[in-house]
Structures are given as structure tokens and as C-alpha cells.
Enzyme design. Structure first.
Site, PDB file in Angstrom:
ATOM      1  N   LYS A 200      27.881  30.780 -40.547  1.00  0.00           N
ATOM      2  CA  LYS A 200      29.310  30.458 -40.562  1.00  0.00           C
ATOM      3  C   LYS A 200      30.124  31.680 -40.136  1.00  0.00           C
ATOM      4  O   LYS A 200      31.093  31.572 -39.421  1.00  0.00           O
ATOM      5  CB  LYS A 200      29.771  29.976 -41.934  1.00  0.00           C
ATOM      6  CG  LYS A 200      31.214  29.482 -41.867  1.00  0.00           C
ATOM      7  CD  LYS A 200      31.732  29.065 -43.216  1.00  0.00           C
ATOM      8  CE  LYS A 200      32.155  30.234 -44.050  1.00  0.00           C
ATOM      9  NZ  LYS A 200      33.441  30.842 -43.644  1.00  0.00           N
ATOM     10  N   ASP A 201      29.681  32.854 -40.608  1.00  0.00           N
ATOM     11  CA  ASP A 201      30.351  34.091 -40.210  1.00  0.00           C
ATOM     12  C   ASP A 201      29.642  34.622 -38.968  1.00  0.00           C
ATOM     13  O   ASP A 201      28.921  35.621 -39.018  1.00  0.00           O
ATOM     14  CB  ASP A 201      30.305  35.098 -41.359  1.00  0.00           C
ATOM     15  CG  ASP A 201      31.036  34.578 -42.578  1.00  0.00           C
ATOM     16  OD1 ASP A 201      32.223  34.236 -42.455  1.00  0.00           O
ATOM     17  OD2 ASP A 201      30.417  34.482 -43.649  1.00  0.00           O
TER      18      ASP A 201
ATOM     19  N   HIS B 123      24.982  29.451 -49.961  1.00  0.00           N
ATOM     20  CA  HIS B 123      24.217  30.623 -50.405  1.00  0.00           C
ATOM     21  C   HIS B 123      22.842  30.202 -50.933  1.00  0.00           C
ATOM     22  O   HIS B 123      21.839  30.856 -50.676  1.00  0.00           O
ATOM     23  CB  HIS B 123      24.948  31.347 -51.536  1.00  0.00           C
ATOM     24  CG  HIS B 123      26.292  31.892 -51.155  1.00  0.00           C
ATOM     25  ND1 HIS B 123      27.472  31.372 -51.627  1.00  0.00           N
ATOM     26  CD2 HIS B 123      26.651  32.920 -50.343  1.00  0.00           C
ATOM     27  CE1 HIS B 123      28.494  32.063 -51.142  1.00  0.00           C
ATOM     28  NE2 HIS B 123      28.026  33.004 -50.355  1.00  0.00           N
TER      29      HIS B 123
ATOM     30  N   GLY C 235      29.280  36.756 -54.110  1.00  0.00           N
ATOM     31  CA  GLY C 235      29.375  35.877 -55.274  1.00  0.00           C
ATOM     32  C   GLY C 235      30.167  34.617 -54.965  1.00  0.00           C
ATOM     33  O   GLY C 235      30.308  34.232 -53.803  1.00  0.00           O
TER      34      GLY C 235
ATOM     35  N   GLU D 163      26.422  25.935 -52.306  1.00  0.00           N
ATOM     36  CA  GLU D 163      25.150  25.461 -51.741  1.00  0.00           C
ATOM     37  C   GLU D 163      24.725  26.210 -50.488  1.00  0.00           C
ATOM     38  O   GLU D 163      23.537  26.293 -50.180  1.00  0.00           O
ATOM     39  CB  GLU D 163      25.248  23.975 -51.400  1.00  0.00           C
ATOM     40  CG  GLU D 163      25.037  23.084 -52.596  1.00  0.00           C
ATOM     41  CD  GLU D 163      25.417  21.650 -52.252  1.00  0.00           C
ATOM     42  OE1 GLU D 163      24.921  21.134 -51.236  1.00  0.00           O
ATOM     43  OE2 GLU D 163      26.253  21.093 -52.980  1.00  0.00           O
TER      44      GLU D 163
ATOM     45  N   SER E 273      33.355  29.931 -49.989  1.00  0.00           N
ATOM     46  CA  SER E 273      33.925  30.256 -51.304  1.00  0.00           C
ATOM     47  C   SER E 273      35.437  30.070 -51.273  1.00  0.00           C
ATOM     48  O   SER E 273      36.062  29.879 -52.313  1.00  0.00           O
ATOM     49  CB  SER E 273      33.591  31.695 -51.684  1.00  0.00           C
ATOM     50  OG  SER E 273      32.207  31.901 -51.584  1.00  0.00           O
TER      51      SER E 273
ATOM     52  N   GLN F 248      36.179  45.597 -47.058  1.00  0.00           N
ATOM     53  CA  GLN F 248      36.272  44.637 -45.965  1.00  0.00           C
ATOM     54  C   GLN F 248      37.487  43.721 -46.081  1.00  0.00           C
ATOM     55  O   GLN F 248      37.654  42.816 -45.272  1.00  0.00           O
ATOM     56  CB  GLN F 248      34.979  43.821 -45.827  1.00  0.00           C
ATOM     57  CG  GLN F 248      34.702  42.845 -46.952  1.00  0.00           C
ATOM     58  CD  GLN F 248      33.321  42.220 -46.818  1.00  0.00           C
ATOM     59  OE1 GLN F 248      32.297  42.850 -47.101  1.00  0.00           O
ATOM     60  NE2 GLN F 248      33.260  40.975 -46.371  1.00  0.00           N
TER      61      GLN F 248
END
Ligand code: PAF
Length: 277
Positions: free
Chosen positions: A142-143, A31, A25, A29, A179, A55
Site C-alpha cells: 500500500k505504501d 499487518h 502499531g 488485517e 490504520s 517521519q
């Protein structure tokens, strides 16, 4: 947009074969671009929204992680998602659960600095795959270490899903959309883009033949002199996600920094993502 809040509702909605975009959530942009890429791959696109407690480590931002379900749903509707799955924690984790642990790729960096983090990620992602039965799943680069972990898990456990890793969406100045950017003060935000600039500098230096340790320590020093705390900047090798001192076919420059209490990660992939080994 159909809102599904339980495993039974997902089963009844018969979403098997869909494209799934797993998220926590607080959508941005980045996502939404995953949703629109998913839309090109599949008629039915679903997004899971679940702030996965397993996590987050002790003292991390689980309780203050931004949550805005109504706004997320509105954004998903506009982006053309067909359904959203937002389960309750009690249904996902009714008891201490089986955990997936993925060796080697999780040994260093986020895996080392955030013990248990990737077990939490791998376990929830596998559970989401089992619940929703997607034909495709889409994740943001990014991850990057997370992408490597999920890829290994899917291969090792023969999970019948096609993975797609999509490029990082950035702010106008290069800062990766995240986020967690909302945590930055205006003065931190003003310098945050220097992080990606430093990774780009490293990339240019290394491809011009500069030596790896020298280039990396120059980047670390320059960021620290600007007020960043650097957790790591490194050149890594795929598929191990371990450091390397020489440029090969599958490398990335990865980094994690802190600005005050906000921790950001980013990377520069030195090969096309679809070739990830
Ligand atoms: O990248 C994320 O938002 C999360 O780690 C994921 C993949 C949704 C698992 O909780």
C-alpha cells in the site's frame, strides 16, 4: 509472544536471522497478513511497533496516531508472531541522529508533499535492521513509494536483508486497509472505496490504450466531483518513481486523496511485485 522493549533485550533474545515486520502499531488485517506471510518464510517472526516521530511532519497526525499496544499484542499472539519489539523514543533517538536520505525515488509525491518523511522512514528502518538483524523483512505494497525507497536504500547500502513486498489487503468494497481509516466519518467511509475504483478505472483505460494524461485527469475530476480533494493521481515508472506518459514494463498508478482532514494513499501495480526493479 515475547515483549522486548529495549535494544539490550533484543540482543539477549538473539533474534538475528528472523523475519521482521516493521509497523507503527494500530494493527489491522493488513499487518496480520504480513505476519502470516513472514511465518511461511521464517521460524522466528518479530514485529516492531514504534510510532516513529521523525517521519511525521509539522501538523501531521503524530500525537493522534492510534495507539493500542495491548490489543496489538493480543492480535500478534493470535497471528503467531514470536516476539514484538516496542522501543522507547528516547532509546531510539537519544540525540539528533544521522539521517538516511535516498535520492530520486523520494523527489515527488509523498517525498515532495511530506518533506523529511522518507528520511524518517529510511532512518528508522535501517536502525531496526541494525538492531534486529533480520534475514527477511516484509512490507505492505500500500505504501508503494516507501517500498521503493527501502529497496533503494537496501541496495545502495548493501544491507544484508531480503525484502518482501506483499499485496494490499482491502475491505470488502476495495478500500485499502489502513490504520488511518478509523479517522473517516461514516459518510466519508461510504464513499472512500471510490478512490480505489478510480485507480482501477485508470488501469483498465491505460491497458486498453487510452492516453495517459486524459485518463488521469478524468479520474481526478470524477473524484473531485464526489467530494475528494486529490493530492495526486499519476502513472509512474520504476525504478525512478517519476511520472511517465507511456506504458512500459514497470508502471504503477499511484494516488493520494483527502476526505476532510483524513489523507489516504493507494496504488495499482501494473506488474508482479516480485519483479520490482
Ligand atoms: O509503514 C509503516 O508503518 C512505517 O512507515 C514503518 C515502515 C514501520 C517505519 O516507521
Amino acid at each position: 509472544l515475547t515483549v522486548l522493549t529495549s535494544v539490550d533485550q533484543v540482543r539477549e533474545a538473539k533474534v538475528m536471522g528472523c523475519a521482521l515486520v516493521p509497523t507503527m502499531g494500530a494493527l489491522h488485517e493488513g499487518h496480520l497478513s504480513l505476519v502470516s506471510k513472514a511465518k511461511r518464510r521464517n521460524e522466528s517472526v518479530g514485529v516492531s511497533i514504534f510510532v516513529n516521530p521523525t517521519q511525521f511532519g509539522v501538523g501531521e497526525d503524530f500525537s493522534k496516531y492510534p495507539r493500542n499496544f495491548d490489543r496489538d499484542c493480543q492480535m500478534l499472539e493470535e497471528a503467531g508472531a514470536d516476539w514484538v519489539f516496542a522501543p522507547q523514543t528516547e532509546e531510539i533517538y537519544p540525540r539528533a541522529s544521522t539521517q538516511i536520505s535516498v535520492p530520486i525515488v523520494t523527489e515527488l509525491y509523498e517525498g515532495k508533499l511530506r518533506p523529511g518523511h522518507f528520511e524518517g522512514v529510511a532512518t528508522i528502518v535501517l536502525k531496526l535492521f541494525q538492531i534486529c538483524g533480520p534475514a527477511q523483512a516484509i512490507f505492505g505494497l500500500k505504501d508503494l513509494q516507501q517500498c521503493a525507497v527501502i529497496k533503494r536504500m537496501v541496495e545502495d547500502l548493501n544491507v544484508p536483508v531480503n525484502l518482501h513486498f506483499e499485496e494490499t489487503v482491502r475491505e470488502w468494497d476495495g478500500l485499502a486497509k489502513s490504520s488511518r481509516n478509523v479517522y473517516l466519518s461514516s459518510s466519508q467511509r461510504a464513499i472512500a472505496s471510490k478512490f480505489y475504483l478510480a485507480l482501477q478505472h485508470c488501469g483498465q483505460g491505460l491497458t486498453n490504450g487510452e492516453n495517459v494524461p486524459g485518463t488521469i485527469s478524468k479520474a481526478v475530476q470524477s473524484l473531485e466531483s464526489e467530494g475528494f480533494s486529490v493530492d495526486y493521481i499519476d502513472l509512474i515508472d520504476f525504478p525512478t518513481f517519476h511520472p511517465t506518459a507511456t506504458l512500459g514494463d514497470f508502471n504503477a498508478i499511484i494516488g493520494a486523496i483527502r476526505l476532510g482532514t483524513t489523507r489516504l494513499i493507494d496504488n495499482l501495480l501494473l506488474f508482479p511485485p516480485q519483479n520490482m526493479p
